[in-house]
Design an enzyme around this catalytic site. Structure first.
Site, PDB file in Angstrom:
ATOM      1  N   HIS A 137     -19.764  19.961 -15.900  1.00 51.95           N
ATOM      2  CA  HIS A 137     -19.429  19.640 -17.220  1.00 51.95           C
ATOM      3  C   HIS A 137     -18.555  18.239 -16.132  1.00 51.95           C
ATOM      4  CE1 HIS A 137     -16.468  17.306 -20.351  1.00 51.95           C
ATOM      5  NE2 HIS A 137     -18.520  18.024 -20.722  1.00 51.95           N
TER       6      HIS A 137
ATOM      7  N   ASP B  27     -15.500  12.022 -15.094  1.00 53.17           N
ATOM      8  CA  ASP B  27     -14.194  11.319 -15.307  1.00 53.17           C
ATOM      9  C   ASP B  27     -13.355   9.877 -15.595  1.00 53.17           C
ATOM     10  OD1 ASP B  27     -13.521  13.971 -14.554  1.00 53.17           O
ATOM     11  OD2 ASP B  27     -12.573  13.057 -12.384  1.00 53.17           O
TER      12      ASP B  27
ATOM     13  N   HIS C 220      -7.623  17.105 -16.562  1.00 52.45           N
ATOM     14  CA  HIS C 220      -8.480  16.808 -17.529  1.00 52.45           C
ATOM     15  C   HIS C 220      -8.699  18.159 -18.006  1.00 52.45           C
ATOM     16  CE1 HIS C 220     -10.264  14.512 -14.423  1.00 52.45           C
ATOM     17  NE2 HIS C 220      -9.386  13.893 -14.937  1.00 52.45           N
TER      18      HIS C 220
ATOM     19  N   ASP D  40     -11.675  19.740 -19.412  1.00 52.46           N
ATOM     20  CA  ASP D  40     -13.096  20.679 -19.643  1.00 52.46           C
ATOM     21  C   ASP D  40     -13.023  21.901 -18.516  1.00 52.46           C
ATOM     22  OD1 ASP D  40     -12.726  18.936 -17.784  1.00 52.46           O
ATOM     23  OD2 ASP D  40     -15.091  18.215 -17.328  1.00 52.46           O
TER      24      ASP D  40
END
Length: 355
Positions: free
Chosen positions: A344, A121, A240, A242
């Site tokens: 991830h 992050d 985000h 991902d």
């Protein structure tokens, strides 16, 4: 013959700082920590980012996560770290935990901390440069201090290391007047590093509640003409990128069918082969701590272009990847929905072996 001076240079840590994309052979990585994971004090930024879907956050829990969540997540992260080292010979570094209930303040606001669970992050490596992102939440303002000692070591060996301009994060950066629009405004450059995916000289940048247009502009200006920052709009507003797109190898991507379609498809990916992710198995969450959708099952870590680490519950996705000659190592982060991050998210690449 390699001279002593050249050999000394090749052995330096800074030589190992390079990431060009999401799929080259992984050689060095940070893995997050679960210690002191905290739900920060309530404020406008927290409401607009983590709880944008709620009318109010009066019932939101404040304080450390339950002990069971912490201990089980520590175990899962340790197993992940050991697998990376033992099975794949990857150098693993760990973030330094911080006591996140300590109060800190700027001239404009005060907060406590969040966690060091998701290094993805807050930090990205593009090319040979470590970039600390400005971060969207006040509680994450000093989160990159968890990398600081090791980044100093990199720097001593010649690494390029930069921090994006620290934003003031005043109330005018957040809006709740019209929830059909992003709750993050364009008052100053702001983005989380997890809004970014690297595709060699193309950088995919998700416009969302954790990344604004000024943030993309700063990144483009900083990277210069060698890179093209592609701003992805009208795709996924929450946070985000991902759990929406995974770049598996050159010419092959994994896409979330609820968020990506032909109308908002990134130009870079239009000619690629596409795997449309099947519905992810729901691993559940602890109590009322629901900080990620079931699509967190798409959140995988590429070891190389033929191998990924994937949640062991996602059997359908594993079988689908196998059809494309991608092996998946089944591990678990039991509280990925509870804490808001899977494989991830809880890693940050430092070096991938470029071809």
């Amino acid at each position: 013959m390699v001279t002593n001076n050249i050999q000394s240079y090749l052995n330096k840590e800074c030589f190992l700082i390079r990431v060009n994309n999401e799929w080259d052979r992984l050689r060095e990585v940070f893995v997050g920590t679960a210690e002191y994971a905290n739900n920060p004090i309530k404020s406008k930024d927290l409401h607009c980012i983590n709880y944008a879907h709620k009318n109010n956050i009066d019932d939101v829990y404040v304080g450390y996560y339950p002990e069971q969540v912490i201990e089980e997540t520590k175990e899962d992260l340790d197993i992940l770290s050991q697998a990376l080292k033992s099975f794949f010979n990857i150098k693993v570094r760990r973030m330094k935990p911080m006591e996140n209930t300590k109060i800190f303040q700027t001239p404009d606001w005060m907060s406590d901390g969040y966690y060091t669970f998701c290094p993805r992050d807050s930090v990205t490596v593009i090319g040979d440069t470590i970039i600390e992102s400005p971060m969207t939440l006040r509680s994450r303002y000093f989160e990159t201090f968890g990398f600081r000692d090791q980044f100093i070591d990199y720097m001593k060996d010649g690494a390029r290391w930069v921090s994006a301009p620290k934003p003031r994060l005043t109330d005018d950066n957040y809006q709740r007047y019209n929830l059909d629009e992003l709750t993050l405004t364009n008052a100053e450059p702001i983005f989380d590093a997890a809004n970014i995916l690297r595709c060699n000289n193309d950088i995919l940048y998700l416009l969302s509640n954790t990344g604004n247009k000024l943030g993309a502009k700063w990144l483009q200006n900083f990277l210069g003409d060698e890179y093209k920052v592609h701003v992805l709009e009208n795709m996924y507003s929450y946070i985000h990128i991902d759990s929406t797109i995974a770049l598996l190898r050159e010419g092959l991507c994994l896409l979330n069918p609820e968020r990506v379609n032909e109308d908002n498809m990134p130009e870079v990916l239009k000619s690629w082969d596409k795997i449309w992710c099947p519905p992810c198995e729901d691993i559940g969450y602890y109590g009322d701590f629901n900080h990620a959708s079931t699509w967190i099952g798409l959140n995988l870590l590429s070891i190389d272009e033929n191998t990924v680490i994937l949640d062991k519950s996602q059997v359908k996705l594993r079988k689908l990847l196998q059809k494309h000659k991608i092996d998946s190592v089944p591990l678990q982060i039991r509280h990925s929905r509870t804490l808001g991050g899977s494989f991830h998210c809880v890693t940050a690449d430092i070096h991938r072996e470029s071809k």
